[in-house]
Motif scaffolding. Structure first.
Motif, PDB file in Angstrom:
ATOM      1  N   ASN A  83      47.596  75.451  -6.095  1.00  0.00           N
ATOM      2  CA  ASN A  83      47.793  75.367  -7.533  1.00  0.00           C
ATOM      3  C   ASN A  83      46.550  75.878  -8.245  1.00  0.00           C
ATOM      4  O   ASN A  83      45.625  76.389  -7.605  1.00  0.00           O
ATOM      5  N   LYS A  84      46.520  75.731  -9.553  1.00  0.00           N
ATOM      6  CA  LYS A  84      45.411  76.268 -10.337  1.00  0.00           C
ATOM      7  C   LYS A  84      44.089  75.609  -9.958  1.00  0.00           C
ATOM      8  O   LYS A  84      43.042  76.259  -9.904  1.00  0.00           O
ATOM      9  N   LYS A  85      44.135  74.312  -9.665  1.00  0.00           N
ATOM     10  CA  LYS A  85      42.907  73.586  -9.322  1.00  0.00           C
ATOM     11  C   LYS A  85      42.428  73.912  -7.917  1.00  0.00           C
ATOM     12  O   LYS A  85      41.233  73.997  -7.651  1.00  0.00           O
ATOM     13  N   HIS A  86      43.368  74.080  -6.982  1.00  0.00           N
ATOM     14  CA  HIS A  86      43.044  74.395  -5.587  1.00  0.00           C
ATOM     15  C   HIS A  86      43.828  75.639  -5.172  1.00  0.00           C
ATOM     16  O   HIS A  86      44.860  75.535  -4.485  1.00  0.00           O
ATOM     17  N   PRO A  87      43.378  76.814  -5.578  1.00  0.00           N
ATOM     18  CA  PRO A  87      44.139  78.055  -5.343  1.00  0.00           C
ATOM     19  C   PRO A  87      44.285  78.439  -3.883  1.00  0.00           C
ATOM     20  O   PRO A  87      45.138  79.257  -3.544  1.00  0.00           O
ATOM     21  N   LEU A  88      43.454  77.874  -2.997  1.00  0.00           N
ATOM     22  CA  LEU A  88      43.541  78.202  -1.577  1.00  0.00           C
ATOM     23  C   LEU A  88      44.249  77.109  -0.780  1.00  0.00           C
ATOM     24  O   LEU A  88      44.224  77.101   0.443  1.00  0.00           O
ATOM     25  N   GLY A  89      44.873  76.172  -1.486  1.00  0.00           N
ATOM     26  CA  GLY A  89      45.657  75.143  -0.810  1.00  0.00           C
ATOM     27  C   GLY A  89      44.857  73.898  -0.454  1.00  0.00           C
ATOM     28  O   GLY A  89      43.685  73.755  -0.820  1.00  0.00           O
ATOM     29  N   TYR A  90      45.522  73.001   0.283  1.00  0.00           N
ATOM     30  CA  TYR A  90      44.955  71.692   0.612  1.00  0.00           C
ATOM     31  C   TYR A  90      44.745  71.505   2.115  1.00  0.00           C
ATOM     32  O   TYR A  90      44.663  70.389   2.606  1.00  0.00           O
ATOM     33  N   GLY A  91      44.676  72.623   2.851  1.00  0.00           N
ATOM     34  CA  GLY A  91      44.592  72.534   4.309  1.00  0.00           C
ATOM     35  C   GLY A  91      43.428  71.713   4.824  1.00  0.00           C
ATOM     36  O   GLY A  91      43.529  71.036   5.848  1.00  0.00           O
ATOM     37  N   ARG A  92      42.298  71.731   4.102  1.00  0.00           N
ATOM     38  CA  ARG A  92      41.119  71.007   4.583  1.00  0.00           C
ATOM     39  C   ARG A  92      41.266  69.490   4.484  1.00  0.00           C
ATOM     40  O   ARG A  92      40.425  68.753   5.008  1.00  0.00           O
ATOM     41  N   VAL A  93      42.333  69.022   3.838  1.00  0.00           N
ATOM     42  CA  VAL A  93      42.591  67.581   3.790  1.00  0.00           C
ATOM     43  C   VAL A  93      42.735  67.026   5.209  1.00  0.00           C
ATOM     44  O   VAL A  93      42.369  65.880   5.484  1.00  0.00           O
ATOM     45  N   GLU A  94      43.269  67.850   6.116  1.00  0.00           N
ATOM     46  CA  GLU A  94      43.446  67.390   7.494  1.00  0.00           C
ATOM     47  C   GLU A  94      42.108  67.052   8.153  1.00  0.00           C
ATOM     48  O   GLU A  94      42.036  66.200   9.029  1.00  0.00           O
ATOM     49  N   TYR A  95      41.057  67.750   7.754  1.00  0.00           N
ATOM     50  CA  TYR A  95      39.747  67.432   8.304  1.00  0.00           C
ATOM     51  C   TYR A  95      39.284  66.068   7.796  1.00  0.00           C
ATOM     52  O   TYR A  95      38.606  65.318   8.509  1.00  0.00           O
ATOM     53  N   ILE A  96      39.641  65.763   6.561  1.00  0.00           N
ATOM     54  CA  ILE A  96      39.303  64.452   6.005  1.00  0.00           C
ATOM     55  C   ILE A  96      40.061  63.366   6.762  1.00  0.00           C
ATOM     56  O   ILE A  96      39.506  62.303   7.079  1.00  0.00           O
ATOM     57  N   SER A  97      41.343  63.624   7.069  1.00  0.00           N
ATOM     58  CA  SER A  97      42.122  62.635   7.824  1.00  0.00           C
ATOM     59  C   SER A  97      41.540  62.446   9.216  1.00  0.00           C
ATOM     60  O   SER A  97      41.498  61.321   9.744  1.00  0.00           O
ATOM     61  N   SER A  98      41.071  63.533   9.832  1.00  0.00           N
ATOM     62  CA  SER A  98      40.431  63.411  11.148  1.00  0.00           C
ATOM     63  C   SER A  98      39.165  62.577  11.059  1.00  0.00           C
ATOM     64  O   SER A  98      38.856  61.778  11.959  1.00  0.00           O
TER      65      SER A  98
END
Length: 379
Positions: free
Chosen positions: A78-93
């Motif tokens: 989206n406009k705030k995160h134009p490259l997506g939220y993929g790095r959230v998985e690193y936070i979950s790890s």
């Protein structure tokens, strides 16, 4: 291009489904194991079995966080995160690692308390059977979860699978403790609890460090980098591909940049066609999105420039820490020389620059030498 974009989207969707399905299986198995072990531990007054049950509960919670991470990571840009939220998985790890670490520290404290104030254990046949079954279940579960994690490149699943396999070993030590107590009446539950706790703490720390490496950024994958270079150099006009840098925005989501070497007599429209062709080929064959394709020009019909290039390569590569020379271009009319050098991390960059600048300037005292140092970012 649109068709391939849809294929990538389908792969992402399948990946998320695999992570969620595998995590739910892990949750169900760990909750059941925790319930049975807690029952056995309370019935037999064994701190080792109770801690094993706590460990299974932490695994179930880890799987819940893995599901949440996969769901959030699959959100559309989206406009705030134009490259997506993929790095959230690193936070979950990272959260999974923190839970494992907390469980280990808590287990260590409780085990030490039991050493100071011991309680007599009382194992029965049912307890031994449940522990033995738990070992088999954990071995199967761990192998399955780890295999699925490797299949979809999920760090959280791989970590959970490895943890489950290790849990099987810990449960085996608990079973051994029970057998020793029944045969020789030697109580080792609390001491085994300490050992289990230490291993859990170690696993938590290692998981956290591995995830930190992913967040901070690691060297580009050697196999992927080699594949990219091969694809790019398949174009007959490209003499070489250099400075490949990958930017990771979550598992299987890479953006990148590269410099290609093209003839100095090539027009801009031809360069434009080549760079676009390279971007499409790389995306179709690897899924990597090249956001930038820089161009190095090389001399095609200047014998003096060729001799100068050879002299520079010989001088620069005489140093062990100088790994590659590329992007060389000599303008004999305006008396300028440009080139890049890849240097290893074995030497201070300022020192390397000073040495190379002095040596190459001596080669061409009448020229203005422009030198750029590149870091050894890829194998």
């Amino acid at each position: 291009m649109q068709e391939n974009t849809n294929e990538i989207s389908d792969l992402v969707a399948d990946r998320q489904k695999t992570i969620v399905r595998t995590s739910f299986i892990g949750i169900g198995a760990n909750v059941l194991l925790a319930a049975f072990k807690a029952f056995v531990g309370l019935l037999s007054h064994s701190i080792a079995v109770i801690l094993d049950a706590v460990n299974n509960l932490s695994d179930a919670l880890s799987s819940v966080i893995t599901i949440i991470g996969a769901k959030l990571g699959a959100k559309q840009p989206n406009k705030k995160h134009p490259l997506g939220y993929g790095r959230v998985e690193y936070i979950s790890s990272m959260l999974v690692a923190a839970i494992v670490l907390y469980a280990g520290i808590t287990s260590l404290v409780e085990s030490v308390k039991k050493i100071i104030h011991p309680e007599k254990a009382d194992y029965g046949a049912l307890a031994l059977v449940i522990i033995a079954v738990a070992i088999v279940v954990k071995l199967i579960l761990g192998a399955y979860v780890k295999a699925q994690g490797k299949k979809v490149n999920s760090g959280a699943l791989i970590a959970s699978g490895s943890d489950a396999l290790f849990d099987a070993i810990l449960s085996a030590s608990v079973l051994a403790t029970a057998v020793i107590y029944l045969i020789w009446h030697i109580s080792l539950e609390a001491y085994v609890g300490v050992v289990i706790a230490c291993f859990i703490i170690k696993a938590g720390i290692e998981m956290m460090l591995e995830t930190l490496d992913d967040i901070i950024g690691q060297r580009s994958d050697a196999e992927l980098t080699a594949k990219l270079r091969k694809i790019i150099c398949e174009d007959e006009s490209v003499r070489g591909a250099y400075d490949i840098i990958l930017f990771n925005y979550g598992p299987n989501k890479n953006y990148g940049s590269v410099h290609i070497e093209l003839p100095d007599d090539m027009t801009v429209d031809k360069v434009d066609k080549i760079t676009r062709r390279i971007q499409i080929n790389v995306f179709q064959k690897t899924g990597v999105i090249l956001t930038g394709v820089g161009v190095y020009s090389f001399n095609t019909s200047n014998d003096e420039a060729t001799q100068m290039r050879n002299a520079v390569q010989k001088t620069v590569l005489s140093h062990d820490w100088a790994m590659q020379v590329h992007g060389f271009y000599a303008d004999t009319e305006n008396k300028t020389v440009h080139f890049d050098v890849v240097v290893s991390f074995d030497i201070d960059r300022k020192q390397a620059y000073r040495i190379l600048a002095e040596e190459t300037q001596k080669l061409f005292p009448d020229y203005t030498v422009s030198l750029v140092l590149d870091a050894d970012t890829a194998d």
